[in-house]
Write an enzyme that holds these catalytic residues in place. Structure first.
Site, PDB file in Angstrom:
ATOM      1  CG  ASP A 179       8.370 -74.206  71.779  1.00  0.00           C
ATOM      2  OD1 ASP A 179       9.552 -73.840  71.625  1.00  0.00           O
ATOM      3  OD2 ASP A 179       8.056 -75.404  71.963  1.00  0.00           O
TER       4      ASP A 179
ATOM      5  CG  ASP B 200      10.921 -76.060  73.963  1.00  0.00           C
ATOM      6  OD1 ASP B 200      11.437 -75.145  73.290  1.00  0.00           O
ATOM      7  OD2 ASP B 200      10.749 -77.212  73.503  1.00  0.00           O
TER       8      ASP B 200
ATOM      9  CB  SER C 272      10.026 -75.792  68.557  1.00  0.00           C
ATOM     10  OG  SER C 272      11.023 -75.498  69.491  1.00  0.00           O
TER      11      SER C 272
ATOM     12  CG  ASP D  94      12.596 -72.260  71.696  1.00  0.00           C
ATOM     13  OD1 ASP D  94      11.948 -71.777  72.648  1.00  0.00           O
ATOM     14  OD2 ASP D  94      12.570 -73.470  71.406  1.00  0.00           O
TER      15      ASP D  94
END
Length: 448
Positions: free
Chosen positions: A232, A234, A95, A230
């Site tokens: 990834d 999400d 992440s 960010d």
């Protein structure tokens, strides 16, 4: 094992995680989650390919078939899990963590989040045991290209943004997979190329130093809105037209103009225990009921599903949607925000004006204290203020949240570190300073 966290598995690759451990995670996961076929996606980190090979080998040696989605965003894996009916899924990503980190986000059937309380603890025990691997009939592996179907889904939320000036920072992460498809050429792009070394800045948009480029771009190009993802995709955060960072919890209130403006139905909106009181006050104008719950996707997404809320969000920039399998998506949230921004620009209103209408509270932001005796410290703070005045609202999950007529605070322990996290809000800066000073004095005797 250090890599097993409350919401996922994550750590420095080669230290907290390695390919042998990842192989065992793959092999033992079917003993925790029943599965015949699992969906796996991965981000662009340098260790992601090696992790995929080890993970898929472990799963296949346990007799499980693997659908390899290749490079994806984390929300794309959530969506694919629900859309195609997979028994489970894993996203290989760390992440927003530094480039030398990596990890695994696990979901069960129907895109149910798997955290430490409902699966990862058992998995950790199996991986860490002396149990030997006994290979079964090897599972199959197949390639799966989800992008066309996923893009078709996202395009339902897309409209003509030609009247907006935008600046978008992709943080060299996975949101770049959809940059041109969703945003065309009508934006100033920063760090657009996916690159596992993250040359632009670390892929954590919550850190002020990582916001500097997008803030400057918004001001330089007179953009109506700045967007920063960010690693990834999400999570997403926003910058107003003046170059100011918007506290992500206030976006929860703003989303009412998309989800709630044309309905008379009383809908539920979930937010975490740190969210500004202004959000609930604003949502009440839309006949919405707010549900306060714990921090983290494993809790937020599960609670949204439990109460059948229309959407939800967190201070960390996660936004969950009923129509997205109760899961979070940075790209979907950004499209919704663009719809709202465009609508109000046509009415002569800027994003900063909208945010100002939501909240005029003074806010500390989240402050961290290094404290070993976290429970004792929290109890001392709560006891002190309960003696001063009876709270108008009191929540005792995920730490404590105490509300009073003119101010409130949340104090909660970190799940993984010796830190207490404190946040307060008041109707005036003077009152906020007074109350936070009292808290800091109490915590002094507990700090390491």
């Amino acid at each position: 094992m250090k890599a097993f966290k409350a919401y996922d598995i994550r750590g420095e690759y080669g230290k907290d995680l390695n390919k042998e451990m990842v192989y065992r995670i793959g092999y033992f996961l079917p003993q925790v989650l029943p599965m015949k076929e699992i969906l796996i996606g991965r981000d662009v980190r340098l260790s992601s390919d090696e992790m995929f090979e080890a993970l898929s080998e472990g799963l296949r040696d346990a007799g499980v078939d693997v659908a390899d989605a290749g490079l994806t965003t984390t929300p794309m894996v959530y969506w694919g899990t629900g859309k195609y009916g997979f028994d489970a899924s894993i996203m290989i990503t760390a992440s927003h963590n530094p480039k030398n980190h990596n990890g695994l986000k696990v979901s069960a059937k129907n895109v149910l989040p798997v955290g430490y309380d409902n699966g990862l603890k058992k998995l950790e025990s199996l991986v860490d045991s002396d149990t030997k691997v006994e290979k079964k009939d090897k599972g199959q592996i197949r390639k799966l290209n989800m992008k066309p179907d996923y893009l078709e889904f996202l395009n339902q939320y897309k409209k003509d943004y030609s009247g907006l000036k935008l600046a978008i920072d992709f943080s060299n992460g996975m949101a770049s997979l959809f940059s041109k498809d969703l945003f065309g050429d009508q934006y100033v792009a920063l760090n657009e190329k996916a690159d596992g070394t993250f040359p632009g800045h670390e892929p954590n948009p919550l850190e002020p130093e990582n916001q500097e480029q997008i803030k400057e771009a918004v001001k330089k190009h007179h953009a109506d809105l700045g967007i920063i993802f960010d690693g990834d995709a999400d999570r997403v955060m926003f910058i107003d037209e003046k170059g100011n960072f918007i506290s992500p919890d206030l976006i929860i209130a703003l989303f009412a103009h998309f989800f709630l403006k044309d309905t008379t139905k009383k809908e539920k909106v979930v937010h975490d225990i740190r969210t500004s009181k202004a959000v609930g006050e604003y949502l009440s104008k839309f006949n919405a009921e707010t549900v306060i719950w714990r921090v983290g996707r494993a809790y937020g997404a599960t609670k949204l599903r439990e109460v059948d809320g229309i959407y939800g969000g967190e201070l960390a920039g996660h936004y969950y949607f009923r129509d997205f399998y109760y899961s979070d998506s940075g790209l979907l949230a950004s499209l919704i925000m663009l719809n709202i921004t465009d609508d109000f620009k046509k009415q002569g209103k800027t994003v900063s004006q909208l945010i100002h209408e939501i909240s005029s509270y003074a806010n500390t932001g989240e402050v961290n204290f290094r404290i070993e005796e976290k429970q004792k410290a929290m109890d001392a703070v709560v006891s002190y203020f309960k003696k001063q005045e009876t709270p108008t609202a009191y929540y005792d999950f995920d730490g404590y949240r105490l509300e009073f007529p003119d101010w409130w605070f949340n104090i909660r322990p970190s799940n993984t570190e010796p830190y207490l996290r404190f946040l307060a809000e008041a109707k005036s800066q003077k009152l906020l300073d007074e109350k936070t000073q009292q808290v800091f004095e109490i915590l002094k005797s507990f700090t390491a």
